[in-house]
Scaffold this active site. Structure first.
Site, short mmCIF file in Angstrom:
data_model
loop_
_atom_site.label_atom_id
_atom_site.label_comp_id
_atom_site.label_asym_id
_atom_site.label_seq_id
_atom_site.Cartn_x
_atom_site.Cartn_y
_atom_site.Cartn_z
N ARG A 239 0.86 -1.18 0.00
CA ARG A 239 0.00 0.00 0.00
C ARG A 239 0.90 1.23 0.00
O ARG A 239 1.91 1.28 0.73
CB ARG A 239 -0.90 0.02 1.23
N GLU A 268 -3.32 7.52 -4.38
CA GLU A 268 -3.71 6.89 -5.64
C GLU A 268 -5.05 7.41 -6.16
O GLU A 268 -5.96 7.57 -5.34
CB GLU A 268 -3.86 5.38 -5.39
N HIS A 287 -0.80 0.08 -10.08
CA HIS A 287 -1.43 -0.88 -9.17
C HIS A 287 -1.86 -2.15 -9.91
O HIS A 287 -3.06 -2.48 -9.96
CB HIS A 287 -2.62 -0.23 -8.44
C1 GLV Z 1 -4.89 -4.97 -3.98
O1 GLV Z 1 -4.19 -4.03 -3.78
C2 GLV Z 1 -5.39 -5.80 -2.96
O2 GLV Z 1 -5.30 -5.45 -1.77
O3 GLV Z 1 -5.93 -6.86 -3.29
#
Ligand code: GLV
Length: 328
Positions: A239, A268, A287
């Protein structure tokens, strides 16, 4: 009639999980998140919500949706949900662990290799018509991955999957986590425990695999970068807010560390503008951690099954806040 609302598009085939369940499902077939007020107003008419990491579910949201019994996140990370508030409201929260472990570990390793071997730079160089001859002192000279030291910050499912990949590259694998594993597990995984400081000081590559919590927010800040090797690279597929992005950009610009492979950002989809200007040994992705077709399908299916089972009065196969069941 029991009803589920899916807040944004998911992989359509997954909806078959609800066939024959007697549950009505409304899918918002749009790939942009709904503004929170609208999401709240809509979700208020449903028993279950299947949402994405771009949907914020906080105490105010839950208070506005008293009919909700389950919030099923199509993601393993659930920092977009106030789990304590959900537990207080008796709402089950579920996520999608396991099904995305290998895809995310693959991407972490891809970023590591891409930053170390400067793959995007080589690609751009060639496409720009600048590859005129092979030379010994090539423009995109990289660093060795094979035999290097990898430091894993967080050794959950994804951290362990990255450790398995690292074995094929004969890397020395250090890890730091809140819990230290028993020696037999460490030996089986081929990993060695290190304090956070030691992990920073010894690793050629540091890869982040911890959840976003108050205790992990900005764990990688200017102080941490100053403790890393000047030749080291940071990989983040966890994250964004675990890393102080402005401090990362400054550390890369000033040569405090050598490179980075980043998939997640503090605000983000915004990326710190200073990070965007850095191209050498810096690889930035939108991402993509779990972004393979099969993985996104399995995530969608798992989220729907968890919502379905909860609404059918069963305990779902994964649950973030089991206390809700224990209290019943
Ligand atoms: C993506 O970032 C997830 O947490 O699955």
């Amino acid at each position: 009639m029991t009803r589920i609302f899916v807040s944004q598009e998911i992989v359509e085939e997954a909806l078959a999980e609800l066939d024959g369940s007697g549950i009505e499902v409304d899918v918002r077939r749009d790939h942009r998140p709904l503004p929170s007020e609208e999401l709240r107003a809509t979700a208020a008419d449903y028993d279950g919500l299947v949402c994405l990491l771009t949907d914020r579910v906080d105490a105010g949201f839950l208070a506005a949706c008293p009919r909700l019994k389950v919030v099923s996140n199509v993601a393993v990370g659930f920092d977009n949900i106030d789990v304590a508030a959900a537990t207080r409201a008796g709402v089950v929260v579920t996520n999608t662990p396991r099904v995305l472990t290998e895809a995310t570990a693959d991407l972490a390793f891809a970023l590591l290799l891409a930053a170390a071997r400067r793959i995007p730079e080589g690609d751009a160089f060639l496409r720009a018509g600048r590859y005129t001859h092979w030379r010994v002192n090539q423009e995109q000279m990289g660093v060795d991955v094979f035999g290097a030291t990898l430091g894993l910050f967080g050794l959950g499912q994804i951290g362990r999957a990255v450790a398995r990949r690292a074995r094929g590259f004969e890397m020395t694998v250090l890890y730091h986590d809140v819990v230290r594993l028993p020696p037999e597990t460490e030996a089986a995984l081929g990993v060695t425990y290190a304090s956070f400081e030691e992990l920073l000081a010894r690793s050629d590559f540091v890869s982040v695999h911890a959840p976003l919590l108050d205790s992990t927010r900005h764990r990688f800040d200017a102080h941490a970068f100053a403790r890393m090797r000047r030749s080291a690279m940071l990989i983040n597929t966890a994250r964004g807010p675990l890393v102080d992005e402005a401090a990362l950009a400054a550390a890369l610009r000033d040569g405090v560390i050598a490179g980075a492979g980043i998939d997640v950002y503090e605000g983000e989809p915004a990326v710190h503008p200073d990070l965007l200007t850095l191209q050498e040994r810096v690889v930035l992705l939108p991402h993509l951690g779990s972004a393979t077709r099969t993985t996104r399908l399995e995530m969608s299916r798992l989220a729907l099954r968890c919502a379905r089972d909860t609404l059918l009065g069963k305990r779902p196969e994964v649950v973030v806040n089991p206390e809700v069941f224990d209290r019943r």
